[in-house]
Design a protein around this motif. Structure first.
Motif, PDB file in Angstrom:
ATOM      1  N   GLU A 121      -5.924  -2.430   7.338  1.00 36.18           N
ATOM      2  CA  GLU A 121      -4.682  -1.853   6.835  1.00 36.18           C
ATOM      3  C   GLU A 121      -4.692  -0.326   7.009  1.00 36.18           C
ATOM      4  O   GLU A 121      -3.695   0.287   7.371  1.00 36.18           O
ATOM      5  CB  GLU A 121      -4.538  -2.252   5.367  1.00 36.18           C
ATOM      6  N   LEU A 122      -5.871   0.257   6.746  1.00 40.80           N
ATOM      7  CA  LEU A 122      -5.988   1.710   6.856  1.00 40.80           C
ATOM      8  C   LEU A 122      -5.754   2.158   8.303  1.00 40.80           C
ATOM      9  O   LEU A 122      -5.132   3.183   8.548  1.00 40.80           O
ATOM     10  CB  LEU A 122      -7.388   2.127   6.369  1.00 40.80           C
ATOM     11  N   TYR A 123      -6.249   1.372   9.262  1.00 43.76           N
ATOM     12  CA  TYR A 123      -6.184   1.804  10.661  1.00 43.76           C
ATOM     13  C   TYR A 123      -4.971   1.265  11.408  1.00 43.76           C
ATOM     14  O   TYR A 123      -4.687   1.684  12.524  1.00 43.76           O
ATOM     15  CB  TYR A 123      -7.486   1.434  11.387  1.00 43.76           C
ATOM     16  N   GLU A 124      -4.294   0.329  10.759  1.00 41.48           N
ATOM     17  CA  GLU A 124      -3.151  -0.284  11.415  1.00 41.48           C
ATOM     18  C   GLU A 124      -2.102   0.780  11.750  1.00 41.48           C
ATOM     19  O   GLU A 124      -1.532   0.807  12.851  1.00 41.48           O
ATOM     20  CB  GLU A 124      -2.594  -1.370  10.489  1.00 41.48           C
ATOM     21  N   ALA A 125      -1.875   1.686  10.798  1.00 38.43           N
ATOM     22  CA  ALA A 125      -0.850   2.711  10.986  1.00 38.43           C
ATOM     23  C   ALA A 125      -1.197   3.620  12.149  1.00 38.43           C
ATOM     24  O   ALA A 125      -0.348   3.945  12.989  1.00 38.43           O
ATOM     25  CB  ALA A 125      -0.694   3.510   9.705  1.00 38.43           C
ATOM     26  N   ILE A 126      -2.451   4.027  12.210  1.00 39.34           N
ATOM     27  CA  ILE A 126      -2.837   4.961  13.267  1.00 39.34           C
ATOM     28  C   ILE A 126      -2.855   4.253  14.619  1.00 39.34           C
ATOM     29  O   ILE A 126      -2.535   4.844  15.657  1.00 39.34           O
ATOM     30  CB  ILE A 126      -4.182   5.646  12.939  1.00 39.34           C
TER      31      ILE A 126
ATOM     32  N   ARG B  66       0.827  -1.199   0.000  1.00 38.38           N
ATOM     33  CA  ARG B  66       0.000   0.000   0.000  1.00 38.38           C
ATOM     34  C   ARG B  66       0.870   1.261   0.000  1.00 38.38           C
ATOM     35  O   ARG B  66       0.558   2.248  -0.653  1.00 38.38           O
ATOM     36  CB  ARG B  66      -0.927  -0.012   1.219  1.00 38.38           C
TER      37      ARG B  66
ATOM     38  N   TYR C 259     -11.475   4.637  -1.021  1.00 40.83           N
ATOM     39  CA  TYR C 259     -12.309   4.893   0.158  1.00 40.83           C
ATOM     40  C   TYR C 259     -13.004   6.226  -0.092  1.00 40.83           C
ATOM     41  O   TYR C 259     -12.348   7.248  -0.266  1.00 40.83           O
ATOM     42  CB  TYR C 259     -11.361   4.985   1.358  1.00 40.83           C
TER      43      TYR C 259
ATOM     44  N   ALA D 227     -14.551   0.643   9.506  1.00 37.67           N
ATOM     45  CA  ALA D 227     -13.598   1.705   9.791  1.00 37.67           C
ATOM     46  C   ALA D 227     -14.028   2.488  11.033  1.00 37.67           C
ATOM     47  O   ALA D 227     -13.203   2.820  11.887  1.00 37.67           O
ATOM     48  CB  ALA D 227     -13.468   2.625   8.589  1.00 37.67           C
ATOM     49  N   ASN D 228     -15.326   2.750  11.153  1.00 32.23           N
ATOM     50  CA  ASN D 228     -15.813   3.491  12.320  1.00 32.23           C
ATOM     51  C   ASN D 228     -15.567   2.712  13.613  1.00 32.23           C
ATOM     52  O   ASN D 228     -15.190   3.289  14.631  1.00 32.23           O
ATOM     53  CB  ASN D 228     -17.309   3.780  12.190  1.00 32.23           C
TER      54      ASN D 228
ATOM     55  N   ASP E 154      -8.709  -4.201   4.023  1.00 27.91           N
ATOM     56  CA  ASP E 154      -8.459  -2.792   3.694  1.00 27.91           C
ATOM     57  C   ASP E 154      -8.650  -1.908   4.910  1.00 27.91           C
ATOM     58  O   ASP E 154      -7.835  -1.031   5.194  1.00 27.91           O
ATOM     59  CB  ASP E 154      -9.434  -2.326   2.601  1.00 27.91           C
TER      60      ASP E 154
ATOM     61  N   LEU F 222     -17.259  -0.936   4.450  1.00 29.10           N
ATOM     62  CA  LEU F 222     -15.912  -0.454   4.749  1.00 29.10           C
ATOM     63  C   LEU F 222     -15.989   0.659   5.783  1.00 29.10           C
ATOM     64  O   LEU F 222     -15.236   0.681   6.763  1.00 29.10           O
ATOM     65  CB  LEU F 222     -15.261   0.044   3.451  1.00 29.10           C
ATOM     66  N   GLN F 223     -16.926   1.559   5.572  1.00 31.32           N
ATOM     67  CA  GLN F 223     -16.991   2.668   6.520  1.00 31.32           C
ATOM     68  C   GLN F 223     -17.455   2.218   7.904  1.00 31.32           C
ATOM     69  O   GLN F 223     -16.983   2.727   8.915  1.00 31.32           O
ATOM     70  CB  GLN F 223     -17.888   3.792   6.015  1.00 31.32           C
TER      71      GLN F 223
ATOM     72  N   VAL G 184      -1.044   9.574   9.160  1.00 29.37           N
ATOM     73  CA  VAL G 184      -0.185   8.580   9.791  1.00 29.37           C
ATOM     74  C   VAL G 184       0.535   7.754   8.736  1.00 29.37           C
ATOM     75  O   VAL G 184       1.734   7.488   8.836  1.00 29.37           O
ATOM     76  CB  VAL G 184      -1.013   7.668  10.715  1.00 29.37           C
ATOM     77  N   HIS G 185      -0.207   7.360   7.709  1.00 31.98           N
ATOM     78  CA  HIS G 185       0.415   6.575   6.650  1.00 31.98           C
ATOM     79  C   HIS G 185       1.510   7.371   5.961  1.00 31.98           C
ATOM     80  O   HIS G 185       2.593   6.860   5.686  1.00 31.98           O
ATOM     81  CB  HIS G 185      -0.634   6.133   5.626  1.00 31.98           C
TER      82      HIS G 185
ATOM     83  N   VAL H  56      -6.408   9.378   9.250  1.00 31.51           N
ATOM     84  CA  VAL H  56      -5.600   8.180   9.082  1.00 31.51           C
ATOM     85  C   VAL H  56      -4.516   8.363   8.035  1.00 31.51           C
ATOM     86  O   VAL H  56      -3.434   7.780   8.141  1.00 31.51           O
ATOM     87  CB  VAL H  56      -6.477   6.971   8.700  1.00 31.51           C
TER      88      VAL H  56
ATOM     89  N   GLU I  47      -0.798   1.907  15.423  1.00 29.25           N
ATOM     90  CA  GLU I  47       0.619   1.863  15.796  1.00 29.25           C
ATOM     91  C   GLU I  47       1.059   3.207  16.372  1.00 29.25           C
ATOM     92  O   GLU I  47       1.794   3.264  17.359  1.00 29.25           O
ATOM     93  CB  GLU I  47       1.437   1.508  14.559  1.00 29.25           C
ATOM     94  N   ALA I  48       0.584   4.283  15.752  1.00 32.68           N
ATOM     95  CA  ALA I  48       0.950   5.608  16.237  1.00 32.68           C
ATOM     96  C   ALA I  48       0.443   5.831  17.666  1.00 32.68           C
ATOM     97  O   ALA I  48       1.010   6.609  18.418  1.00 32.68           O
ATOM     98  CB  ALA I  48       0.388   6.669  15.299  1.00 32.68           C
TER      99      ALA I  48
ATOM    100  N   PHE J  60     -15.279   7.944   1.748  1.00 39.69           N
ATOM    101  CA  PHE J  60     -15.916   8.636   2.860  1.00 39.69           C
ATOM    102  C   PHE J  60     -14.862   9.451   3.563  1.00 39.69           C
ATOM    103  O   PHE J  60     -13.669   9.317   3.320  1.00 39.69           O
ATOM    104  CB  PHE J  60     -16.523   7.635   3.828  1.00 39.69           C
TER     105      PHE J  60
ATOM    106  N   TRP K 108      -6.743   4.160  -1.602  1.00 35.59           N
ATOM    107  CA  TRP K 108      -7.504   3.212  -0.762  1.00 35.59           C
ATOM    108  C   TRP K 108      -8.886   2.900  -1.312  1.00 35.59           C
ATOM    109  O   TRP K 108      -9.584   2.092  -0.770  1.00 35.59           O
ATOM    110  CB  TRP K 108      -7.634   3.757   0.671  1.00 35.59           C
TER     111      TRP K 108
ATOM    112  N   ARG L  42       4.569   7.760   8.119  1.00 34.57           N
ATOM    113  CA  ARG L  42       5.328   6.522   8.190  1.00 34.57           C
ATOM    114  C   ARG L  42       6.183   6.334   6.932  1.00 34.57           C
ATOM    115  O   ARG L  42       7.358   5.963   6.993  1.00 34.57           O
ATOM    116  CB  ARG L  42       4.373   5.344   8.348  1.00 34.57           C
TER     117      ARG L  42
ATOM    118  N   ASP M 129     -11.966   2.887  14.319  1.00 34.82           N
ATOM    119  CA  ASP M 129     -11.662   4.243  14.745  1.00 34.82           C
ATOM    120  C   ASP M 129     -11.968   4.424  16.235  1.00 34.82           C
ATOM    121  O   ASP M 129     -11.148   4.923  16.998  1.00 34.82           O
ATOM    122  CB  ASP M 129     -12.520   5.199  13.914  1.00 34.82           C
TER     123      ASP M 129
END
Lengths: 228, 483
Positions: free
Chosen positions: B332-337, A155, A183, B367-368, B329, B363-364, A194-195, A191, B339-340, A185, A181, A198, B371
């Motif tokens: 993956e999108l939230y994994e980074a945040i 990614r 995505y 994601a929510n 997905d 997805l949303q 952060v990506h 988010v 980690e932060a 929305f 992504w 990184r 989040d």
């Protein structure tokens, strides 16, 4: 760039026109679909910015469909107050290239306008993308900086590819969300930041010149320091 | 619509009414049945009598001709006389004449003129019906003539006056019956029309009331479970749906009235205050104002999205999809945040989870949940995203090690703009779980909240979305216009 703006709301039109002109583009404005279609079909433009709903019997969708029917491939950015996802899909199906929901930040519009206007050049098949000493090999899917290999996740590779294809241009967070992504929305937390940070750490570790820059109130840009 | 109906001529209105048409149809069918009935009765009685007469005459002629072949003219004369003597009710008619026309035997003195000349070859022409004066009374006779081989002419007949009288009686009877049928058909038609109108009136009245704005009305149902009840039930289901949609719209208006007013007021106050300040203050106020507006736009979008999902309007966009990449997905999108925030995000996903749904919304929703989990996880905490599939349901669970949610708040979580007390300090609008709940509902499921680690402190929160993987998308009218 020569841009045709078709927008019936005078205030939005004035604001968009002023901003695009200040950014160095020349803007023609029409305030209804019929005149817009005449202008778009009669003169060469680099980009069309269309309101989705227009007076004058020809709405944005029809306008694009007509143009595409005449084999006119000018990139089209839709502006619209209709936010439903189906509406976005409809706009893209009709032949639009990008879609921006009102209300929008001007920075977002400008970033998308510049991305679209320069798109044809960026789509020339390339096997390598290069910015300063950063090199991205699309075939081996590897990233090197100054000859040193950098490990990135798939990614992150796509994120970097997108930034590099638009090197020197602002890429907004929403654009990254949509293009990298898929995505559509608005995530409540940022988010993307952060990506990007990184990725930035990976790229800049051991180098003193940062490549990915944050553009205040807009997004990110990848460029060589001296180009600024 | 109603006014238009009144203005039209009464006759047109009557003819146009379905009740009237049904009634006419009923009457028509009823009368057709009556006619068929009368026809069959007539054929079998009056017609039967005629056929009986004819066959009696024919067998007489046959017998007499046979008799002639055996015993000649004398035998025929004898036979005729014998038959006349035996005929008690005086119905039989015979006449035998020699070729010159002289009467040899029989009771028929006078012959109609048509009988002169040779007998016609064609069988039907040998028959005739003739008025006959017998004993001073005019009667009617059915006659058949045959020529014997020696040239004698034989005439056999029956006096059918009695039978004619019977026929008339029958005809009159059938006439009465027909009149009665007509009357019954008419009454039946009127009753059917009235019954139809009576059964339709409650539905019509309900719909009229709704058209006038009272959406709480429902079509009353009888216990008969017939077509009308089914229609009424369908109407009621439609009305419920409309009610949900209306409530959704009302929800948006409430949300706008309630929750956009505050930020608008805040932004307005700040801008007003900035008017008095110096250039730097004004600049800051404008920047803040733009940020406030962006926040409002965000709320606005979120509320619209929730409403769309709640109203089920998006089911038209359902497609076959695999849930696993969608979840991957989101993770993956939230994994980074995560980690932060020094939180571990673990996704345990199977190979594939096919289902029917809306990718963007799913997805949303996930994601929510992620989040929220990231927001409420303590540093060093773990978030687990897992799935569970059974025959009829797909479950997506996001479990964290955060403070969890007290029972009292669980019921309210998912209401728009509800924020638990311990969440007041975290950023957010209180719309995340509303959307998750709406998306779960859209996919035929629900959102359940529970302790992730019961008995431990903090208990953590496990949010589980249940989905119906095979929820069929309704036929999409909207989709038709897309292409």
């Amino acid at each position: 760039m020569r841009i045709l703006l078709v927008e019936d709301d005078p205030e939005v039109a004035r604001f968009v026109r002023k901003g695009l002109t200040e950014a160095g583009h020349s803007v023609e404005h029409r305030d209804n679909g019929r005149d817009g279609l005449f202008a778009a079909a009669g003169e060469p433009f680099d980009l069309l910015v269309l309101d989705r709903m227009l007076p004058g019997g020809v709405d944005g969708l029809r306008l694009v469909e007509t143009l595409r029917g005449q084999d006119n491939r000018t990139p089209v950015l839709f502006l619209t107050a209709l936010s439903a996802v189906d509406e976005r899909v409809r706009g893209l199906k009709a032949g639009g290239d990008d879609y921006l929901t009102k209300p929008f930040a001007f920075a977002e519009l400008l970033a998308r306008v510049e991305a679209l206007g320069r798109r044809p050049a960026a789509e020339v098949p390339a096997t390598k993308l290069r910015v300063a000493d950063l090199e991205l090999d699309l075939l081996s899917r590897s990233v090197t900086r100054g000859g040193k290999r950098i490990d990135v996740q798939p990614r992150e590779f796509r994120l970097l590819e997108h930034l590099m294809r638009h090197a020197g241009q602002v890429v907004t967070r929403t654009m990254l969300l949509e293009k990298v992504w898929d995505y559509h929305f608005d995530p409540q937390t940022n988010v993307i930041d952060v990506h990007v940070s990184r990725l930035r750490q990976k790229l800049d570790r051991g180098f003193d010149k940062p490549l990915i820059h944050t553009v205040r109130n807009a997004g990110y840009m990848i460029r060589t320091e001296d180009a600024a | 619509m109603v006014a238009e109906e009144v203005r039209r001529a009464p006759v047109t209105r009557l003819v146009d009414s379905a009740g009237f048409r049904f009634a006419v149809f009923f009457a028509g069918m009823f009368l057709l049945g009556g006619v068929a009935f009368a026809g069959i009765v007539w054929w079998n009685t009056a017609g039967g009598l005629d056929r009986q007469t004819d066959s009696a005459i024919r067998s007489d002629v046959f017998a007499l001709t046979e008799r002639f072949n055996e015993a000649g003219r004398a035998g025929v004369v004898e036979a005729i006389e014998f038959r006349l003597a035996r005929d008690g009710d005086d119905q039989d008619l015979y006449r035998l004449t020699d070729p010159a026309g002289r009467l040899l035997a029989g009771n028929l003195d006078d012959t109609p003129d048509e009988l002169d000349g040779p007998a016609p070859e064609a069988e039907p022409l040998r028959w005739l019906r003739a008025p006959l004066l017998r004993e001073g009374l005019l009667t009617e006779a059915r006659l058949y003539r045959a020529d014997l081989p020696n040239g004698d002419r034989l005439l056999v007949g029956r006096d059918v006056e009695e039978r004619l009288r019977l026929r008339q009686l029958l005809a009159r009877g059938l006439g009465w019956a027909t009149s009665a049928s007509c009357l019954i058909a008419l009454i039946g038609a009127l009753l059917i029309r009235r019954a139809l109108q009576a059964r339709l009136r409650p539905a019509a009245e309900t719909v009229t009331a709704i058209a006038q704005g009272d959406l709480s009305q429902r079509v009353p149902l009888s216990d008969r479970e017939d077509e009308f009840d089914r229609l009424g039930r369908t109407l009621n289901a439609m009305l419920d749906r409309i009610g949900t949609l209306m409530a959704g719209i009302r929800g948006v208006s409430d949300a706008i009235a309630h929750d956009l007013r505050t930020p608008v007021a805040r932004a307005r106050g700040r801008l007003e205050e900035a008017l008095e300040g110096d250039a730097e203050a004004m600049r800051r106020a404008i920047e803040q104002g733009i940020a406030d507006l962006d926040g409002m736009i965000r709320i606005f979008h979120a509320v619209l999205r929730i409403t769309e999902a709640e109203a089920g309007a998006r089911r038209a966009a359902f497609t076959r999809l695999d849930l696993v990449p969608v979840l991957a997905d989101a993770a993956e999108l939230y994994e980074a945040i995560a980690e932060a925030h020094d939180v571990t995000l673990e996704a345990t996903l199977p190979e594939s989870l096919p289902m029917t749904g809306d990718r963007d919304l799913l997805l949303q929703a996930v994601a929510n949940l992620l989040d929220n989990a990231v927001k409420f996880s303590p540093p060093g905490g773990r978030i687990r995203l897992s799935t569970e599939a059974s025959e009829t349901a797909l479950r997506i669970t996001v479990a964290d090690e955060g403070p969890g949610l007290p029972d009292v708040d669980r019921a309210r979580a998912g209401e728009r703009f509800f924020r638990a007390d311990n969440a007041r300090t975290t950023p957010g609008y209180g719309l995340g779980l509303s959307l998750v709940r709406a998306v779960a509902g859209l996919h035929g499921g629900e959102l359940a909240l529970a302790d992730a680690h019961p008995g431990r402190e903090p208990p953590g929160l496990a949010a589980t979305i249940t989905l119906d993987p095979e929820l069929a998308a309704p036929p999409a009218s909207e989709a038709g216009t897309l292409g």
